[in-house]
Design an enzyme around this catalytic site. Structure first.
Site, PDB file in Angstrom:
ATOM      1  N   GLU A  98       0.834  -1.212   0.000  1.00 12.68           N
ATOM      2  CA  GLU A  98       0.000   0.000   0.000  1.00 12.68           C
ATOM      3  C   GLU A  98       0.864   1.256   0.000  1.00 12.68           C
ATOM      4  O   GLU A  98       2.002   1.236   0.479  1.00 12.68           O
ATOM      5  CB  GLU A  98      -0.874   0.007   1.259  1.00 12.68           C
ATOM      6  CG  GLU A  98      -2.295  -0.460   1.028  1.00 12.68           C
ATOM      7  CD  GLU A  98      -3.178   0.577   0.328  1.00 12.68           C
ATOM      8  OE1 GLU A  98      -2.653   1.477  -0.348  1.00 12.68           O
ATOM      9  OE2 GLU A  98      -4.404   0.464   0.466  1.00 12.68           O
ATOM     10  N   ASP A  99       0.301   2.354  -0.497  1.00  6.86           N
ATOM     11  CA  ASP A  99       1.003   3.634  -0.428  1.00  6.86           C
ATOM     12  C   ASP A  99       0.856   4.248   0.961  1.00  6.86           C
ATOM     13  O   ASP A  99       1.826   4.631   1.592  1.00  6.86           O
ATOM     14  CB  ASP A  99       0.472   4.604  -1.505  1.00  6.86           C
ATOM     15  CG  ASP A  99      -1.057   4.693  -1.539  1.00  6.86           C
ATOM     16  OD1 ASP A  99      -1.729   3.989  -0.759  1.00  6.86           O
ATOM     17  OD2 ASP A  99      -1.578   5.476  -2.355  1.00  6.86           O
ATOM     18  N   ASP A 102      -4.698   5.222   6.095  1.00 10.95           N
ATOM     19  CA  ASP A 102      -5.296   6.325   6.857  1.00 10.95           C
ATOM     20  C   ASP A 102      -6.287   5.734   7.857  1.00 10.95           C
ATOM     21  O   ASP A 102      -5.934   5.404   8.982  1.00 10.95           O
ATOM     22  CB  ASP A 102      -5.954   7.306   5.870  1.00 10.95           C
ATOM     23  CG  ASP A 102      -6.579   8.503   6.571  1.00 10.95           C
ATOM     24  OD1 ASP A 102      -6.387   8.646   7.785  1.00 10.95           O
ATOM     25  OD2 ASP A 102      -7.271   9.293   5.901  1.00 10.95           O
ATOM     26  N   ASP A 158      -1.239  11.100  -5.097  1.00 13.22           N
ATOM     27  CA  ASP A 158      -1.778  12.184  -5.922  1.00 13.22           C
ATOM     28  C   ASP A 158      -2.706  13.108  -5.166  1.00 13.22           C
ATOM     29  O   ASP A 158      -3.170  12.805  -4.072  1.00 13.22           O
ATOM     30  CB  ASP A 158      -2.594  11.586  -7.077  1.00 13.22           C
ATOM     31  CG  ASP A 158      -3.946  11.040  -6.585  1.00 13.22           C
ATOM     32  OD1 ASP A 158      -3.953  10.325  -5.576  1.00 13.22           O
ATOM     33  OD2 ASP A 158      -4.982  11.369  -7.189  1.00 13.22           O
ATOM     34  N   ARG A 164       1.914  12.719  -8.750  1.00 16.28           N
ATOM     35  CA  ARG A 164       2.407  11.352  -8.568  1.00 16.28           C
ATOM     36  C   ARG A 164       3.861  11.212  -8.971  1.00 16.28           C
ATOM     37  O   ARG A 164       4.588  10.363  -8.463  1.00 16.28           O
ATOM     38  CB  ARG A 164       1.573  10.367  -9.404  1.00 16.28           C
ATOM     39  CG  ARG A 164       0.142  10.181  -8.936  1.00 16.28           C
ATOM     40  CD  ARG A 164      -0.433   8.914  -9.563  1.00 16.28           C
ATOM     41  NE  ARG A 164      -1.884   8.864  -9.504  1.00 16.28           N
ATOM     42  CZ  ARG A 164      -2.593   8.404  -8.465  1.00 16.28           C
ATOM     43  NH1 ARG A 164      -1.963   7.970  -7.395  1.00 16.28           N
ATOM     44  NH2 ARG A 164      -3.901   8.369  -8.499  1.00 16.28           N
TER      45      ARG A 164
END
Ligand code: 5GP
Ligand code: MG
Length: 173
Positions: A98-99, A102, A158, A164
């Protein structure tokens, strides 16, 4: 790219690379002798994923899926699977990449999906994790950096599809 006054540097390129190499080392150590499948969660993870898989010293397979929940800076709370993986994950070690985590909703959605597929193990790797009150307990977790409740962009992340391609990670003010 032209300098943007709304971008505040959070993690430099060198810092990110150093951290990824460490994560790659511990993943390689923990999966020594195995061939895990690394799953890139599109779009945000694509750059992190490319660097992470190249930092591994073990053999691996890769696949991609795509989920969406965000519009602008806000999550809609509804997660949609836009593209699924193609490999068979039955009896395999799965590493979801995952980036950023949250609320944890996206990662929880993915965990629930993979749990039904009888994988040998499921791990989560995330470049960033926000300190959040809605934390899900995560198993086999690798975290790049913890961040505050701020909106970050760059290095794959982004804002309405922009930023990005930045090499570093920035806070968007
Ligand atoms: P969660 O489901 O954990 O609330 O949100 C996860 C997804 O929301 C991430 O995979 C990412 O796509 C998006 N997201 C959450 N926080 C940020 C942020 O600060 N910046 C960007 N660009 N995307 C974010
Ligand atoms: Mg993501």
């Amino acid at each position: 790219m032209k300098k943007n006054p709304n971008l505040e540097i959070l993690f430099h390129k060198a810092q990110i690379q150093k951290r990824i190499n460490k994560m790659g080392c511990s993943i390689s150590k923990n999966f020594n002798g195995e061939i895990p499948i690394l799953v890139c969660v599109l779009n945000g993870s694509f750059i992190f994923f490319a660097d992470l898989v190249r930092s591994l010293s073990i053999d691996c397979e890769i696949d991609f899926l795509k989920v969406s929940s965000y519009q602008g800076r806000k999550t809609t709370g509804r997660i949609i699977l836009e593209k699924d993986i193609s490999l068979n994950v039955y009896g395999r070690h799965i590493i979801i990449v995952e980036d950023i985590i949250d609320s944890g909703k996206t990662v929880n959605f993915l965990l629930e999906r993979f749990k039904k597929k009888n994988c040998l193990s499921i791990s989560i790797v995330t470049m960033l994790k926000k300190s959040n009150k809605f934390n899900f307990p995560l198993i086999n977790e690798y975290i790049g950096f913890e961040v505050k409740q701020e909106f970050v962009v760059g290095y794959g992340l982004d804002y309405n599809q922009r930023f990005r391609n930045l090499e570093a990670i920035y806070i968007l003010n």
